[in-house]
Design a protein around this motif. Sequence first.
Motif, mmCIF file in Angstrom:
data_model
loop_
_atom_site.group_PDB
_atom_site.id
_atom_site.type_symbol
_atom_site.label_atom_id
_atom_site.label_comp_id
_atom_site.label_asym_id
_atom_site.label_seq_id
_atom_site.Cartn_x
_atom_site.Cartn_y
_atom_site.Cartn_z
ATOM 1 N N UNK A 4 0.822 -1.195 0.000
ATOM 2 C CA UNK A 4 0.000 0.000 0.000
ATOM 3 C C UNK A 4 0.860 1.250 0.000
ATOM 4 N N UNK A 5 0.204 2.399 0.038
ATOM 5 C CA UNK A 5 0.907 3.677 -0.003
ATOM 6 C C UNK A 5 1.843 3.852 1.187
ATOM 7 N N UNK A 6 1.550 3.199 2.302
ATOM 8 C CA UNK A 6 2.377 3.334 3.495
ATOM 9 C C UNK A 6 3.487 2.297 3.551
ATOM 10 N N UNK A 7 3.557 1.386 2.559
ATOM 11 C CA UNK A 7 4.560 0.330 2.565
ATOM 12 C C UNK A 7 4.117 -0.886 3.355
ATOM 13 N N UNK A 8 2.888 -0.867 3.858
ATOM 14 C CA UNK A 8 2.359 -1.965 4.654
ATOM 15 C C UNK A 8 1.560 -2.918 3.772
ATOM 16 N N UNK A 9 1.542 -4.187 4.156
ATOM 17 C CA UNK A 9 0.734 -5.208 3.495
ATOM 18 C C UNK A 9 -0.364 -5.589 4.473
ATOM 19 N N UNK A 10 -1.598 -5.760 3.987
ATOM 20 C CA UNK A 10 -2.681 -6.132 4.893
ATOM 21 C C UNK A 10 -3.225 -7.515 4.558
ATOM 22 N N UNK A 11 -3.649 -8.226 5.588
ATOM 23 C CA UNK A 11 -4.211 -9.561 5.448
ATOM 24 C C UNK A 11 -5.600 -9.441 4.823
ATOM 25 N N UNK A 12 -5.863 -10.240 3.795
ATOM 26 C CA UNK A 12 -7.155 -10.224 3.117
ATOM 27 C C UNK A 12 -8.261 -10.705 4.046
ATOM 28 N N UNK A 13 -7.936 -11.589 4.962
ATOM 29 C CA UNK A 13 -8.948 -12.199 5.824
ATOM 30 C C UNK A 13 -9.273 -11.354 7.057
ATOM 31 N N UNK A 14 -8.262 -10.991 7.836
ATOM 32 C CA UNK A 14 -8.529 -10.313 9.113
ATOM 33 C C UNK A 14 -8.155 -8.830 9.138
ATOM 34 N N UNK A 15 -7.382 -8.369 8.151
ATOM 35 C CA UNK A 15 -7.018 -6.960 8.094
ATOM 36 C C UNK A 15 -5.740 -6.594 8.828
ATOM 37 N N UNK A 16 -5.069 -7.544 9.445
ATOM 38 C CA UNK A 16 -3.804 -7.283 10.119
ATOM 39 C C UNK A 16 -2.813 -6.702 9.114
ATOM 40 N N UNK A 17 -1.999 -5.744 9.536
ATOM 41 C CA UNK A 17 -1.020 -5.151 8.635
ATOM 42 C C UNK A 17 0.392 -5.414 9.130
ATOM 43 N N UNK A 18 1.334 -5.447 8.182
ATOM 44 C CA UNK A 18 2.743 -5.651 8.527
ATOM 45 C C UNK A 18 3.609 -5.043 7.441
ATOM 46 N N UNK A 19 4.777 -4.571 7.829
ATOM 47 C CA UNK A 19 5.717 -4.022 6.859
ATOM 48 C C UNK A 19 6.584 -5.132 6.271
ATOM 49 N N UNK A 20 6.966 -6.090 7.086
ATOM 50 C CA UNK A 20 7.761 -7.239 6.643
ATOM 51 C C UNK A 20 6.978 -8.506 6.965
ATOM 52 N N UNK A 21 6.119 -8.943 6.049
ATOM 53 C CA UNK A 21 5.215 -10.058 6.353
ATOM 54 C C UNK A 21 5.874 -11.438 6.273
ATOM 55 N N UNK A 22 6.857 -11.706 7.123
ATOM 56 C CA UNK A 22 7.489 -13.017 7.146
ATOM 57 C C UNK A 22 6.490 -14.055 7.645
ATOM 58 N N UNK A 23 6.426 -15.176 6.973
ATOM 59 C CA UNK A 23 5.504 -16.230 7.357
ATOM 60 C C UNK A 23 4.121 -16.082 6.770
ATOM 61 N N UNK A 24 3.891 -15.015 6.017
ATOM 62 C CA UNK A 24 2.582 -14.810 5.403
ATOM 63 C C UNK A 24 2.477 -15.621 4.118
ATOM 64 N N UNK A 25 1.240 -15.886 3.699
ATOM 65 C CA UNK A 25 0.961 -16.610 2.468
ATOM 66 C C UNK A 25 0.467 -15.624 1.423
#
Length: 57
Positions: A4-25
Amino acid sequence: MKRGATGMVSCTSCGTTAESPLGWTTDVTERGLQHLCDRCSRDNIRSIEGRLDPAYW
């Protein structure tokens, strides 16, 4: 990985955000690129495995 514009990635399911989504699918569907956080990935592992190509097994 699309961020996203802030450099964060958000979870499609729950909406959790992270900058370095290690362990994400990351999944590519007809709706586009989707991300699942590590918790949602663990909670939905059976449905994720069910979509794998049979040649994978």
